[in-house]
Design a protein around this motif. Structure first.
Motif, PDB file in Angstrom:
ATOM      1  N   GLY A 198      26.724  67.486 107.082  1.00  0.00           N
ATOM      2  CA  GLY A 198      26.203  66.482 108.003  1.00  0.00           C
ATOM      3  C   GLY A 198      24.978  65.756 107.484  1.00  0.00           C
ATOM      4  O   GLY A 198      24.090  65.389 108.257  1.00  0.00           O
ATOM      5  N   GLU A 199      24.943  65.535 106.178  1.00  0.00           N
ATOM      6  CA  GLU A 199      23.830  64.836 105.531  1.00  0.00           C
ATOM      7  C   GLU A 199      22.495  65.542 105.797  1.00  0.00           C
ATOM      8  O   GLU A 199      21.444  64.912 105.946  1.00  0.00           O
ATOM      9  N   GLY A 200      22.559  66.875 105.879  1.00  0.00           N
ATOM     10  CA  GLY A 200      21.334  67.654 106.030  1.00  0.00           C
ATOM     11  C   GLY A 200      20.749  67.631 107.428  1.00  0.00           C
ATOM     12  O   GLY A 200      19.588  67.995 107.621  1.00  0.00           O
ATOM     13  N   ALA A 201      21.551  67.236 108.424  1.00  0.00           N
ATOM     14  CA  ALA A 201      21.024  67.104 109.789  1.00  0.00           C
ATOM     15  C   ALA A 201      20.538  68.425 110.352  1.00  0.00           C
ATOM     16  O   ALA A 201      19.533  68.471 111.071  1.00  0.00           O
ATOM     17  N   PHE A 202      21.222  69.520 110.008  1.00  0.00           N
ATOM     18  CA  PHE A 202      20.852  70.804 110.595  1.00  0.00           C
ATOM     19  C   PHE A 202      19.481  71.276 110.117  1.00  0.00           C
ATOM     20  O   PHE A 202      18.664  71.741 110.924  1.00  0.00           O
ATOM     21  N   LYS A 203      19.237  71.160 108.816  1.00  0.00           N
ATOM     22  CA  LYS A 203      17.966  71.690 108.300  1.00  0.00           C
ATOM     23  C   LYS A 203      16.765  70.947 108.876  1.00  0.00           C
ATOM     24  O   LYS A 203      15.671  71.518 108.975  1.00  0.00           O
ATOM     25  N   GLY A 210      27.609  74.984 110.036  1.00  0.00           N
ATOM     26  CA  GLY A 210      28.253  74.160 109.009  1.00  0.00           C
ATOM     27  C   GLY A 210      29.613  73.711 109.498  1.00  0.00           C
ATOM     28  O   GLY A 210      29.923  73.786 110.686  1.00  0.00           O
ATOM     29  N   GLY A 211      30.442  73.263 108.562  1.00  0.00           N
ATOM     30  CA  GLY A 211      31.795  72.846 108.884  1.00  0.00           C
ATOM     31  C   GLY A 211      32.783  73.978 108.726  1.00  0.00           C
ATOM     32  O   GLY A 211      32.408  75.147 108.578  1.00  0.00           O
ATOM     33  N   PRO A 227      28.446  73.942 115.029  1.00  0.00           N
ATOM     34  CA  PRO A 227      29.188  72.935 114.252  1.00  0.00           C
ATOM     35  C   PRO A 227      28.265  71.913 113.591  1.00  0.00           C
ATOM     36  O   PRO A 227      27.399  71.332 114.248  1.00  0.00           O
ATOM     37  N   VAL A 228      28.469  71.724 112.297  1.00  0.00           N
ATOM     38  CA  VAL A 228      27.731  70.716 111.532  1.00  0.00           C
ATOM     39  C   VAL A 228      28.695  70.132 110.512  1.00  0.00           C
ATOM     40  O   VAL A 228      29.532  70.852 109.978  1.00  0.00           O
ATOM     41  N   GLY A 229      28.586  68.844 110.212  1.00  0.00           N
ATOM     42  CA  GLY A 229      29.331  68.295 109.090  1.00  0.00           C
ATOM     43  C   GLY A 229      30.588  67.537 109.472  1.00  0.00           C
ATOM     44  O   GLY A 229      30.802  67.167 110.622  1.00  0.00           O
ATOM     45  N   THR A 230      31.458  67.332 108.464  1.00  0.00           N
ATOM     46  CA  THR A 230      32.610  66.451 108.595  1.00  0.00           C
ATOM     47  C   THR A 230      33.768  67.099 109.334  1.00  0.00           C
ATOM     48  O   THR A 230      34.359  66.517 110.228  1.00  0.00           O
ATOM     49  N   SER A 231      34.104  68.313 108.952  1.00  0.00           N
ATOM     50  CA  SER A 231      35.296  68.966 109.473  1.00  0.00           C
ATOM     51  C   SER A 231      34.904  70.131 110.367  1.00  0.00           C
ATOM     52  O   SER A 231      34.297  71.101 109.914  1.00  0.00           O
ATOM     53  N   SER A 262      34.097  62.407  97.871  1.00  0.00           N
ATOM     54  CA  SER A 262      32.681  62.633  97.584  1.00  0.00           C
ATOM     55  C   SER A 262      31.911  63.030  98.833  1.00  0.00           C
ATOM     56  O   SER A 262      32.235  62.611  99.950  1.00  0.00           O
ATOM     57  N   VAL A 263      30.889  63.877  98.645  1.00  0.00           N
ATOM     58  CA  VAL A 263      30.030  64.301  99.750  1.00  0.00           C
ATOM     59  C   VAL A 263      29.358  63.096 100.395  1.00  0.00           C
ATOM     60  O   VAL A 263      29.234  63.001 101.623  1.00  0.00           O
ATOM     61  N   LYS A 264      28.958  62.120  99.572  1.00  0.00           N
ATOM     62  CA  LYS A 264      28.284  60.930 100.102  1.00  0.00           C
ATOM     63  C   LYS A 264      29.199  60.158 101.048  1.00  0.00           C
ATOM     64  O   LYS A 264      28.797  59.745 102.134  1.00  0.00           O
ATOM     65  N   LEU A 265      30.484  59.984 100.636  1.00  0.00           N
ATOM     66  CA  LEU A 265      31.437  59.257 101.475  1.00  0.00           C
ATOM     67  C   LEU A 265      31.698  60.024 102.764  1.00  0.00           C
ATOM     68  O   LEU A 265      31.772  59.435 103.851  1.00  0.00           O
ATOM     69  N   LYS A 266      31.821  61.356 102.678  1.00  0.00           N
ATOM     70  CA  LYS A 266      32.063  62.165 103.870  1.00  0.00           C
ATOM     71  C   LYS A 266      30.902  62.059 104.847  1.00  0.00           C
ATOM     72  O   LYS A 266      31.099  61.968 106.058  1.00  0.00           O
ATOM     73  N   ASN A 267      29.676  62.069 104.317  1.00  0.00           N
ATOM     74  CA  ASN A 267      28.509  61.987 105.187  1.00  0.00           C
ATOM     75  C   ASN A 267      28.362  60.606 105.818  1.00  0.00           C
ATOM     76  O   ASN A 267      27.877  60.476 106.938  1.00  0.00           O
TER      77      ASN A 267
END
Length: 299
Positions: free
Chosen positions: A13-18, A64-65, A90-94, A149-154
């Motif tokens: 999630g582009e580091g949203a959790f931290k 995380g996902g 829940p965090v992230g793309t999936s 890519s992680v960038k595209l997913k975020n």
């Protein structure tokens, strides 16, 4: 106070959790937990941390996902922690696992569920030398999550997978496969297969409406070779939940075990992570894992 091991993925999630970590820890403490935080970096590191903690922790929580949950559950089972409840943030793309379990996508609402301490034991799939919570699949689209890519997913979320999948459609070729279980044998050329423990995969909420993580069964979907326009129409039907009965799909339930063999060089996927090579040997371990859920009446 119960000791809670909080494992989080720093890039999900582009580091949203931290960025909210301090408040998350504070809320968990208010729910009566003594929090031990671990920033996950790889599977081996995770297994060591859980092994070193297993004699004194009361709860494991994964932030995380689906991939993070998959890694955490595998580390727990390898360390015989099937008596320790799992919390999910829940965090992230999936987040198909969290969606199925009814866990809110707000960090703070998810913590309310962990704080309520309502636990349900769910089934866990086992494939070769690892476990899966939600799904095991194989076919020519299975490399998509691992090449996006992680960038595209975020930036685009789950849309990134769909865009990458559309890009790969012209390369689809049928693969020869054999799926064997006590209830059914499939031996033909297919596009892909999906074996579900829950009812949601790839964001498709109606993929297998009858599936349950507590029924002791796996739901199997096999996609037969069809022209690309026909395949796209099938996915539209899946979005609407009216794909059952379509001639291009085969669906059945099984208590397992399942053996899958394939001579083609195609990828497999388990809970969004790269899966094992063929042959695949799959079984279900009923009621193995205690998980915090919104209601003990969860099915």
């Amino acid at each position: 106070m119960d000791k809670l091991l909080l494992i989080y993925n720093p890039v999900a999630g582009e580091g949203a959790f931290k960025e909210n970590l301090d408040e998350v820890v504070s809320l968990l403490q208010k729910k009566g937990y003594q929090v031990i935080v671990h920033r996950t970096s790889n599977d081996e590191d995770l297994e060591i941390v859980i092994n070193n903690s297993k004699n004194f922790i009361d709860v494991v929580t994964a932030a995380g996902g689906d991939g993070t949950i998959h890694q955490v559950v595998n580390a727990m089972l390898k360390n015989n922690l099937t008596h320790v409840p799992l919390g999910i943030i829940p965090v992230g793309t999936s987040n198909d696992i969290a969606s199925y379990l009814g866990i809110p996508f707000s960090f703070f609402d998810a913590i309310q569920i962990i704080g309520s301490r309502k636990v349900k034991n769910i089934d866990v799939g086992e494939v070769n030398n690892s476990c899966f919570v939600n799904v095991a699949s194989g076919g020519l689209l299975m490399e998509v999550p691992h090449t996006t890519s992680v960038k595209l997913k975020n930036l685009t979320g789950r849309l990134a997978y769909y865009l990458k999948g559309i890009e790969q459609l012209p390369n689809l070729r049928p693969i020869p496969i054999k799926i064997s279980c006590p209830e059914e044998t499939v031996e033909e050329e297919i596009l892909l297969f999906i074996i579900l423990n829950g009812s949601i995969a790839g964001g498709f909420k109606n993929l297998a409406p009858a599936a349950s993580m507590t029924d002791g069964k796996l739901d199997v979907l096999v996609f037969k070779p069809v022209p690309i326009p026909r395949l796209l129409s099938v996915f539209v039907k899946i979005l609407r939940g009216d794909h059952f009965g379509d001639a291009s799909l085969k669906y059945f339930q099984t208590a397992g075990p399942i053996e899958i063999t394939c001579e083609a060089n195609v990828g497999t996927d388990v809970d969004g992570e790269k899966g094992p090579d063929f042959p695949m040997y799959i079984k279900l371990r009923k009621g193995l894992l205690p998980v915090f859920v919104p209601s003990v009446n969860f099915k």
